[in-house]
Design a protein around this motif. Structure first.
Motif, mmCIF file in Angstrom:
data_model
loop_
_atom_site.group_PDB
_atom_site.id
_atom_site.type_symbol
_atom_site.label_atom_id
_atom_site.label_comp_id
_atom_site.label_asym_id
_atom_site.label_seq_id
_atom_site.Cartn_x
_atom_site.Cartn_y
_atom_site.Cartn_z
ATOM 1 N N VAL A 33 17.495 51.464 45.851
ATOM 2 C CA VAL A 33 17.543 50.855 47.168
ATOM 3 C C VAL A 33 18.905 50.190 47.273
ATOM 4 O O VAL A 33 19.277 49.389 46.416
ATOM 5 C CB VAL A 33 16.418 49.808 47.341
ATOM 6 N N VAL A 34 19.662 50.544 48.293
ATOM 7 C CA VAL A 34 20.989 49.975 48.481
ATOM 8 C C VAL A 34 21.026 49.284 49.828
ATOM 9 O O VAL A 34 20.684 49.881 50.850
ATOM 10 C CB VAL A 34 22.082 51.071 48.425
ATOM 11 N N ARG A 35 21.403 48.020 49.810
ATOM 12 C CA ARG A 35 21.550 47.256 51.050
ATOM 13 C C ARG A 35 22.808 46.421 50.966
ATOM 14 O O ARG A 35 23.237 46.031 49.887
ATOM 15 C CB ARG A 35 20.364 46.332 51.255
ATOM 16 N N LYS A 36 23.386 46.108 52.102
ATOM 17 C CA LYS A 36 24.539 45.221 52.147
ATOM 18 C C LYS A 36 24.071 43.797 52.356
ATOM 19 O O LYS A 36 23.091 43.556 53.057
ATOM 20 C CB LYS A 36 25.500 45.631 53.257
ATOM 21 N N LEU A 37 24.775 42.860 51.754
ATOM 22 C CA LEU A 37 24.445 41.442 51.853
ATOM 23 C C LEU A 37 25.684 40.700 52.309
ATOM 24 O O LEU A 37 26.745 40.829 51.708
ATOM 25 C CB LEU A 37 23.984 40.906 50.489
ATOM 26 N N SER A 38 25.570 39.960 53.390
ATOM 27 C CA SER A 38 26.671 39.131 53.879
ATOM 28 C C SER A 38 26.462 37.704 53.416
ATOM 29 O O SER A 38 25.337 37.197 53.448
ATOM 30 C CB SER A 38 26.743 39.157 55.411
ATOM 31 N N LEU A 39 27.536 37.075 52.956
ATOM 32 C CA LEU A 39 27.417 35.689 52.509
ATOM 33 C C LEU A 39 28.756 34.992 52.683
ATOM 34 O O LEU A 39 29.763 35.607 52.950
ATOM 35 C CB LEU A 39 26.974 35.633 51.034
ATOM 36 N N MET A 40 28.732 33.668 52.536
ATOM 37 C CA MET A 40 29.927 32.867 52.621
ATOM 38 C C MET A 40 30.274 32.426 51.211
ATOM 39 O O MET A 40 29.410 31.929 50.495
ATOM 40 C CB MET A 40 29.711 31.638 53.508
ATOM 41 N N ALA A 41 31.530 32.595 50.806
ATOM 42 C CA ALA A 41 31.956 32.182 49.475
ATOM 43 C C ALA A 41 32.928 31.022 49.622
ATOM 44 O O ALA A 41 33.924 31.122 50.327
ATOM 45 C CB ALA A 41 32.630 33.354 48.768
ATOM 46 N N ASN A 42 32.625 29.931 48.984
ATOM 47 C CA ASN A 42 33.502 28.750 48.999
ATOM 48 C C ASN A 42 34.433 28.814 47.804
ATOM 49 O O ASN A 42 34.150 28.285 46.749
ATOM 50 C CB ASN A 42 32.666 27.460 48.946
ATOM 51 N N VAL A 43 35.554 29.484 47.992
ATOM 52 C CA VAL A 43 36.525 29.610 46.888
ATOM 53 C C VAL A 43 37.873 29.068 47.292
ATOM 54 O O VAL A 43 38.216 28.975 48.409
ATOM 55 C CB VAL A 43 36.678 31.070 46.413
#
Length: 78
Positions: free
Chosen positions: A68-78
């Motif tokens: 199962v392949v899905r895209k995940l959007s997130l915010m990275a605090n770098v």
């Protein structure tokens, strides 16, 4: 005796050089080509060569299960 298997091929554009990088997670091999079609042809050749070298029986069978392949959007605090 030859055995038909199905592998996954993921294509990522190479933004630095151009063309596409093709990656097969089941075999953990990668190759590249100017177009998706060229990268797919290179992957077929690479996968056949890899399997000829290591053999299909040496690979864990769980590598050929459904993925199962899905895209995940997130915010990275770098």
């Amino acid at each position: 005796m030859p055995r038909a298997i199905e592998i996954t091929v993921e294509f990522t554009p190479d933004l630095e050089v151009g063309g596409y990088v093709a990656y097969c997670p089941e075999l953990d091999i990668a190759t590249e080509g100017e177009t998706i079609e060229a990268a797919m042809a290179m992957m077929k050749e690479a996968a056949e060569g890899y399997l000829e070298l290591v053999g299909l029986d040496t690979l864990p069978t769980h590598r050929f299960g459904k993925r199962v392949v899905r895209k995940l959007s997130l915010m990275a605090n770098v």
